[in-house]
Design a protein around this motif. Structure first.
Motif, PDB file in Angstrom:
ATOM      1  N   THR A  67      -4.562   7.789 -13.915  1.00 21.80           N
ATOM      2  CA  THR A  67      -5.484   8.214 -14.972  1.00 21.80           C
ATOM      3  C   THR A  67      -5.380   9.706 -15.217  1.00 21.80           C
ATOM      4  O   THR A  67      -5.312  10.166 -16.368  1.00 21.80           O
ATOM      5  CB  THR A  67      -6.928   7.836 -14.595  1.00 21.80           C
ATOM      6  N   ILE A  68      -5.364  10.491 -14.139  1.00 18.52           N
ATOM      7  CA  ILE A  68      -5.220  11.946 -14.289  1.00 18.52           C
ATOM      8  C   ILE A  68      -3.871  12.271 -14.915  1.00 18.52           C
ATOM      9  O   ILE A  68      -3.769  13.134 -15.800  1.00 18.52           O
ATOM     10  CB  ILE A  68      -5.372  12.639 -12.927  1.00 18.52           C
ATOM     11  N   ALA A  69      -2.822  11.574 -14.456  1.00 22.71           N
ATOM     12  CA  ALA A  69      -1.487  11.829 -14.997  1.00 22.71           C
ATOM     13  C   ALA A  69      -1.413  11.528 -16.489  1.00 22.71           C
ATOM     14  O   ALA A  69      -0.598  12.121 -17.202  1.00 22.71           O
ATOM     15  CB  ALA A  69      -0.452  10.999 -14.240  1.00 22.71           C
ATOM     16  N   ALA A  70      -2.241  10.615 -16.991  1.00 20.56           N
ATOM     17  CA  ALA A  70      -2.253  10.326 -18.420  1.00 20.56           C
ATOM     18  C   ALA A  70      -2.642  11.573 -19.213  1.00 20.56           C
ATOM     19  O   ALA A  70      -2.048  11.871 -20.266  1.00 20.56           O
ATOM     20  CB  ALA A  70      -3.210   9.178 -18.721  1.00 20.56           C
ATOM     21  N   CYS A 117      10.234  11.056 -13.799  1.00 19.78           N
ATOM     22  CA  CYS A 117       9.722  10.888 -12.428  1.00 19.78           C
ATOM     23  C   CYS A 117       8.309  10.322 -12.457  1.00 19.78           C
ATOM     24  O   CYS A 117       7.973   9.392 -11.719  1.00 19.78           O
ATOM     25  CB  CYS A 117       9.716  12.238 -11.707  1.00 19.78           C
ATOM     26  N   SER A 118       7.479  10.902 -13.309  1.00 18.47           N
ATOM     27  CA  SER A 118       6.087  10.495 -13.379  1.00 18.47           C
ATOM     28  C   SER A 118       5.949   9.047 -13.839  1.00 18.47           C
ATOM     29  O   SER A 118       5.178   8.268 -13.265  1.00 18.47           O
ATOM     30  CB  SER A 118       5.327  11.431 -14.333  1.00 18.47           C
ATOM     31  N   GLN A 119       6.700   8.670 -14.868  1.00 19.72           N
ATOM     32  CA  GLN A 119       6.597   7.306 -15.388  1.00 19.72           C
ATOM     33  C   GLN A 119       7.130   6.287 -14.388  1.00 19.72           C
ATOM     34  O   GLN A 119       6.633   5.156 -14.309  1.00 19.72           O
ATOM     35  CB  GLN A 119       7.355   7.195 -16.707  1.00 19.72           C
ATOM     36  N   THR A 146       0.831  -1.202   0.000  1.00 20.81           N
ATOM     37  CA  THR A 146       0.000   0.000   0.000  1.00 20.81           C
ATOM     38  C   THR A 146       0.866   1.252   0.000  1.00 20.81           C
ATOM     39  O   THR A 146       0.586   2.220  -0.725  1.00 20.81           O
ATOM     40  CB  THR A 146      -0.930   0.005   1.227  1.00 20.81           C
ATOM     41  N   PHE A 147       1.915   1.242   0.787  1.00 20.94           N
ATOM     42  CA  PHE A 147       2.836   2.377   0.830  1.00 20.94           C
ATOM     43  C   PHE A 147       3.485   2.587  -0.539  1.00 20.94           C
ATOM     44  O   PHE A 147       3.628   3.727  -0.993  1.00 20.94           O
ATOM     45  CB  PHE A 147       3.901   2.139   1.896  1.00 20.94           C
ATOM     46  N   VAL A 148       3.862   1.505  -1.196  1.00 16.92           N
ATOM     47  CA  VAL A 148       4.459   1.607  -2.527  1.00 16.92           C
ATOM     48  C   VAL A 148       3.471   2.240  -3.503  1.00 16.92           C
ATOM     49  O   VAL A 148       3.833   3.109  -4.304  1.00 16.92           O
ATOM     50  CB  VAL A 148       4.904   0.213  -3.026  1.00 16.92           C
ATOM     51  N   ILE A 149       2.202   1.838  -3.438  1.00 13.25           N
ATOM     52  CA  ILE A 149       1.179   2.405  -4.324  1.00 13.25           C
ATOM     53  C   ILE A 149       1.015   3.895  -4.081  1.00 13.25           C
ATOM     54  O   ILE A 149       0.965   4.697  -5.026  1.00 13.25           O
ATOM     55  CB  ILE A 149      -0.168   1.684  -4.121  1.00 13.25           C
ATOM     56  N   VAL A 150       0.912   4.281  -2.817  1.00 13.87           N
ATOM     57  CA  VAL A 150       0.687   5.696  -2.480  1.00 13.87           C
ATOM     58  C   VAL A 150       1.856   6.557  -2.937  1.00 13.87           C
ATOM     59  O   VAL A 150       1.660   7.625  -3.542  1.00 13.87           O
ATOM     60  CB  VAL A 150       0.439   5.850  -0.965  1.00 13.87           C
ATOM     61  N   ILE A 151       3.082   6.105  -2.671  1.00 20.65           N
ATOM     62  CA  ILE A 151       4.252   6.876  -3.097  1.00 20.65           C
ATOM     63  C   ILE A 151       4.312   6.939  -4.620  1.00 20.65           C
ATOM     64  O   ILE A 151       4.555   8.004  -5.208  1.00 20.65           O
ATOM     65  CB  ILE A 151       5.542   6.255  -2.527  1.00 20.65           C
ATOM     66  N   GLY A 152       4.083   5.818  -5.290  1.00 25.17           N
ATOM     67  CA  GLY A 152       4.119   5.807  -6.745  1.00 25.17           C
ATOM     68  C   GLY A 152       3.046   6.684  -7.352  1.00 25.17           C
ATOM     69  O   GLY A 152       3.313   7.460  -8.291  1.00 25.17           O
ATOM     70  N   CYS A 156       3.690  10.032  -9.510  1.00 29.68           N
ATOM     71  CA  CYS A 156       3.142  10.074 -10.856  1.00 29.68           C
ATOM     72  C   CYS A 156       2.380  11.375 -11.101  1.00 29.68           C
ATOM     73  O   CYS A 156       2.559  12.029 -12.138  1.00 29.68           O
ATOM     74  CB  CYS A 156       2.221   8.861 -11.046  1.00 29.68           C
ATOM     75  N   PHE A 157       1.563  11.772 -10.149  1.00 30.58           N
ATOM     76  CA  PHE A 157       0.735  12.961 -10.318  1.00 30.58           C
ATOM     77  C   PHE A 157       1.531  14.244 -10.162  1.00 30.58           C
ATOM     78  O   PHE A 157       1.484  15.139 -11.014  1.00 30.58           O
ATOM     79  CB  PHE A 157      -0.416  12.934  -9.309  1.00 30.58           C
ATOM     80  N   PHE A 158       2.297  14.345  -9.064  1.00 30.84           N
ATOM     81  CA  PHE A 158       2.921  15.642  -8.788  1.00 30.84           C
ATOM     82  C   PHE A 158       4.011  15.971  -9.807  1.00 30.84           C
ATOM     83  O   PHE A 158       4.183  17.125 -10.209  1.00 30.84           O
ATOM     84  CB  PHE A 158       3.470  15.677  -7.357  1.00 30.84           C
ATOM     85  N   ALA A 159       4.767  14.969 -10.279  1.00 30.22           N
ATOM     86  CA  ALA A 159       5.795  15.235 -11.282  1.00 30.22           C
ATOM     87  C   ALA A 159       5.169  15.679 -12.592  1.00 30.22           C
ATOM     88  O   ALA A 159       5.712  16.539 -13.301  1.00 30.22           O
ATOM     89  CB  ALA A 159       6.654  13.986 -11.493  1.00 30.22           C
ATOM     90  N   ALA A 160       4.014  15.106 -12.927  1.00 28.60           N
ATOM     91  CA  ALA A 160       3.325  15.513 -14.153  1.00 28.60           C
ATOM     92  C   ALA A 160       2.843  16.957 -14.059  1.00 28.60           C
ATOM     93  O   ALA A 160       2.898  17.704 -15.042  1.00 28.60           O
ATOM     94  CB  ALA A 160       2.160  14.573 -14.429  1.00 28.60           C
ATOM     95  N   THR A 161       2.380  17.385 -12.878  1.00 26.58           N
ATOM     96  CA  THR A 161       1.928  18.774 -12.741  1.00 26.58           C
ATOM     97  C   THR A 161       3.076  19.752 -12.916  1.00 26.58           C
ATOM     98  O   THR A 161       2.904  20.826 -13.500  1.00 26.58           O
ATOM     99  CB  THR A 161       1.270  18.993 -11.366  1.00 26.58           C
ATOM    100  N   ILE A 162       4.253  19.382 -12.433  1.00 20.07           N
ATOM    101  CA  ILE A 162       5.411  20.264 -12.584  1.00 20.07           C
ATOM    102  C   ILE A 162       5.826  20.333 -14.048  1.00 20.07           C
ATOM    103  O   ILE A 162       6.209  21.391 -14.557  1.00 20.07           O
ATOM    104  CB  ILE A 162       6.576  19.777 -11.708  1.00 20.07           C
TER     105      ILE A 162
END
Length: 725
Positions: A429-432, A321-323, A289-295, A299-305
């Motif tokens: 999905t959002i990061a896509a 970073c996102s991938q 679960t921790f791995v999922i949350v960090i990943g 994925c999301f925050f790097a894409a926003t940057i």
């Protein structure tokens, strides 16, 4: 054969590093590239032999090398573990490294230290190969640290540049934070199982389930604690959320280094490690679960940057970073094969994008700011199409490599019942959609419209005295803000220094009235070895020696998913992977994704289209709209442009207190106490006293006789006066 795959790059590194001056730069290039090409060919042979072979004798091969050391219960042998997972990593590492070596023939052709550069490249490749062929945790840690050392040398290759030195140190220090957790995890695994060998650890770990271990004042689940500590190393090496800050600054290294280290090899080490240790992670739902949350967060925050970055390489860096976040979501959901499949396809299109960006930078005389480009589609058509292919694969355009692997991750996240899987599905999905936007934004700003080079230079000169304070760059003690002008997408206010970093491959990358400025390092050479190119400043296509290596990467970016998806995640998956990836009895997530609702498979394509439409509207249909949006949402824009202010936060929390503590011990401890009472106190008094005593040693006999008589007189007086008492 497998010995040659691993040790031929080391031989090339030693020859180029020790004898580069004797054999010359060109021969160093030939030797390292030839040996690595042989290693690559053997790796592909091994891949087909192991991956497509049948029977235990083909699926798992252990190649003993030597006994490393034995201390009590701890016995560490140096062996090469060859299975399907290893064979996949071998072809990824050797293929991309061989292509980068070939590309560097042209990219670094005028650099005065080419022998050292190629030696570092081969050394890095050897360390990475040692990591992926390791048969125990200590051997893996050796390769892990070797990769960190080689990356430090490559990022800081242009050591005359303070920003490159600072970026190299930053990468090294941040990775040491993660590696500290990794080493603690290895210690804990040994304490629990009395072994570091993978086979012994995997066999012993199920008996540890349910046990607690007292650490950090708490009684924690032993398996979960071990997984979290091991994953901490993966967070640092793979630039995950909280330990990601080193990756964008690492773009200070030469572009081939970016392609090798930060696209296909080093940053995937953490993904490989979690996949290799899947028998342990399967035992801890909390750790997964921790791995999922960090990943998912990464994925999301790097894409926003990446949405607002203007440096062409930094956009691609945040995409990396996102991938990587995508890959960890797949691993955390139990889809280990899907995560490795995306690692495999990502290597092709991300290396293609980085090397293509290097070709763009070469074409415009070292400029990296996309706001100062435009109209390059007709000037560098081959590079343009390579960048288009890489971008389409990245966004998951139908039937490209990314379409098969990235969409599968989203499907696995939806199908998984593990804690945090819904969060992973939502963020991926959002990061896509975000990935689609920044990828097409890169293409539109760089290759479409009119050239903005001359206008950019004139506006920069005009605004010289009106720009806000520049950031301090990568080498500053205080992380300054990114350029604060909101006209970031179409205007060109501010120099490279005001962006908080310099041009990657040139010390100064501005185009001066259409003439490509020739940037020089401390030796008087162009920073990336091209010189002024002699093209009169007109953007020009890269030479064949640079474009040729992009062809196999483009082929992989298009066809790798189509050709291999049935082996990695399709009908041939079980036979292909064998026992190299572990799935618990209740883990059927890859098969379960086939039962996802129809809209789950269509969402990534819809997000791709939405990102394209928004990018097209902002940069092609309605130029200038991006500037108005940025002005209207200035706080959000600055928040993203300044990378969520992580550098500033870490500077406030860690860097400044560390400097304060250092100054305290320096001035208050070393100078005020140790020096005052040591060299400047007792030691100084002794020296003064001895200087005076030495003067008594005059060499005159009458003075010595006088002193003796005075001493005798004192002794007689003492006995006469006090002796009778």
């Amino acid at each position: 054969m497998y010995d040659l795959i691993v040790f031929l790059p080391l031989l090339g590194a030693l020859i180029a590093g020790l004898f580069g001056r004797q054999i010359g730069h060109r021969n160093s290039e030939y030797v390292t590239t030839t040996l690595l090409s042989i290693s690559c060919a053997l790796a592909w042979i091994g891949f087909f032999r192991v991956g497509l072979g049948h029977g235990e004798e083909h699926k798992f091969i252990l190649v003993p090398v030597a006994n490393w050391f034995s201390v009590g219960e701890l016995q560490v042998d140096w062996s090469l573990r060859i299975d399907t997972l290893t064979s996949v990593m071998l072809i990824v590492v050797t293929t991309v490294s061989t292509i980068v070596h070939s590309y560097s023939f042209g990219y670094m052709h005028d650099d005065p230290h080419r022998s050292r550069f190629f030696s570092y490249l081969s050394l890095f490749t050897f360390a990475m190969l040692m990591l992926v062929t390791s048969d125990n945790l200590v051997q893996m840690f050796f390769g892990w640290e070797g990769v960190g050392l080689a990356s430090y040398l490559l990022i800081g290759f242009w050591y005359q540049r303070p920003t490159a030195n600072a970026a190299a140190i930053k990468a090294f220090v941040v990775n040491r934070v993660g590696d500290f957790g990794f080493s603690l995890g290895i210690f804990l695994v040994f304490a629990l199982t009395h072994s570091v060998s993978f086979e012994a650890v995997f066999a012993a770990m199920p008996a540890v389930v349910g046990h607690t271990y007292h650490a950090f004042g708490l009684d924690a689940d032993a398996v979960t604690l071990a997984c979290l500590l091991l994953f901490m190393g993966a967070m640092g090496k793979s630039a995950q959320f909280l330990l990601h800050t080193w990756l964008p600054d690492a773009m200070e290294g030469p572009t081939p280094v970016s392609a090798l280290i930060h696209a296909a090899t080093m940053v995937t080490a953490g993904v490989f490690m979690v996949a290799r240790l899947s028998p342990i992670f399967e035992l801890s739902p909390a750790a997964e679960t921790f791995v999922i949350v960090i990943g998912g967060t990464t994925c999301f925050f790097a894409a926003t940057i990446g949405l607002v970055q203007n440096d062409i390489k930094r956009v691609i860096a945040y995409s990396t970073c996102s991938q990587l976040g995508y890959m960890f979501v797949a691993l955390g959901c139990g889809g280990y094969a899907v995560g490795i499949f995306h690692l495999f396809t990502h290597a092709f299109f991300k290396a293609l994008l980085f090397l293509g960006a290097g070709s763009v930078i070469h074409a415009v005389g070292g400029e990296q700011d996309m706001r100062k480009m435009g109209g390059l589609r007709t000037k560098i058509p081959y590079t343009y199409w390579f960048m288009v292919i890489g971008s389409l694969a990245l966004v998951g355009f139908p039937f490209t490599a990314g379409y098969y692997s990235k969409d599968a991750i989203i499907e696995v996240a939806y199908a998984s019942s593990r804690g945090g899987a819904a969060y992973g599905w939502l963020t991926t999905t959002i990061a896509a959609g975000l990935t689609s936007f920044y990828s097409f934004r890169l293409l539109f700003m760089t290759f479409y419209g009119e050239s903005r080079a001359v206008a950019a230079h004139e506006e920069t000169n005009h605004n010289t005295h009106h720009e806000p304070s520049a950031s301090h760059g990568a080498g500053s003690q205080h992380p300054g803000h990114e350029e604060e002008t909101v006209s970031a997408d179409v205007h060109t206010a501010g120099s490279a220094a005001a962006r908080g970093h310099h041009g990657d491959d040139h010390a100064a990358g501005n185009l001066n009235d259409g003439a490509a400025a020739s940037a020089h390092d401390a030796h008087g050479h162009d920073a990336h070895g091209h010189g002024a190119h002699g093209h009169g400043g007109e953007p020009h296509e890269s030479p064949p020696i640079m474009l040729g290596p992009l062809v196999p990467l483009a082929f992989g970016a298009i066809f790798a998913g189509l050709l291999f998806h049935h082996l990695f995640i399709g009908s041939g998956m079980e036979s292909f992977w064998g026992e190299s990836l572990f799935y618990g009895a209740a883990n059927h997530v890859i098969e379960d994704r086939e039962n996802d609702p129809w809209f789950v498979g269509q969402l990534p394509l819809l997000m791709l289209i939405a990102g394209f439409v928004v990018a097209y509207y902002l940069y092609i249909a309605r130029p200038g709209t991006a500037e108005r949006w940025a002005e209207a949402n200035r706080p959000l824009y600055r928040f993203l442009l300044n990378k969520w202010y992580f550098d500033e936060l870490y500077d406030l929390v860690f860097v400044r207190p560390a400097f304060w503590l250092g100054r305290l011990f320096w001035h208050g401890g070393d100078e005020a106490i140790i020096n005052r009472f040591g060299p400047d106190g007792v030691a100084s008094s002794v020296l003064v006293t001895t200087d005076r005593v030495v003067k008594l040693q005059s060499g005159y006999v009458y003075q010595y006789a006088f002193v003796m008589m005075m001493g005798i007189a004192v002794i007689i007086t003492y006995f006469l006066v006090w002796g009778a008492r």
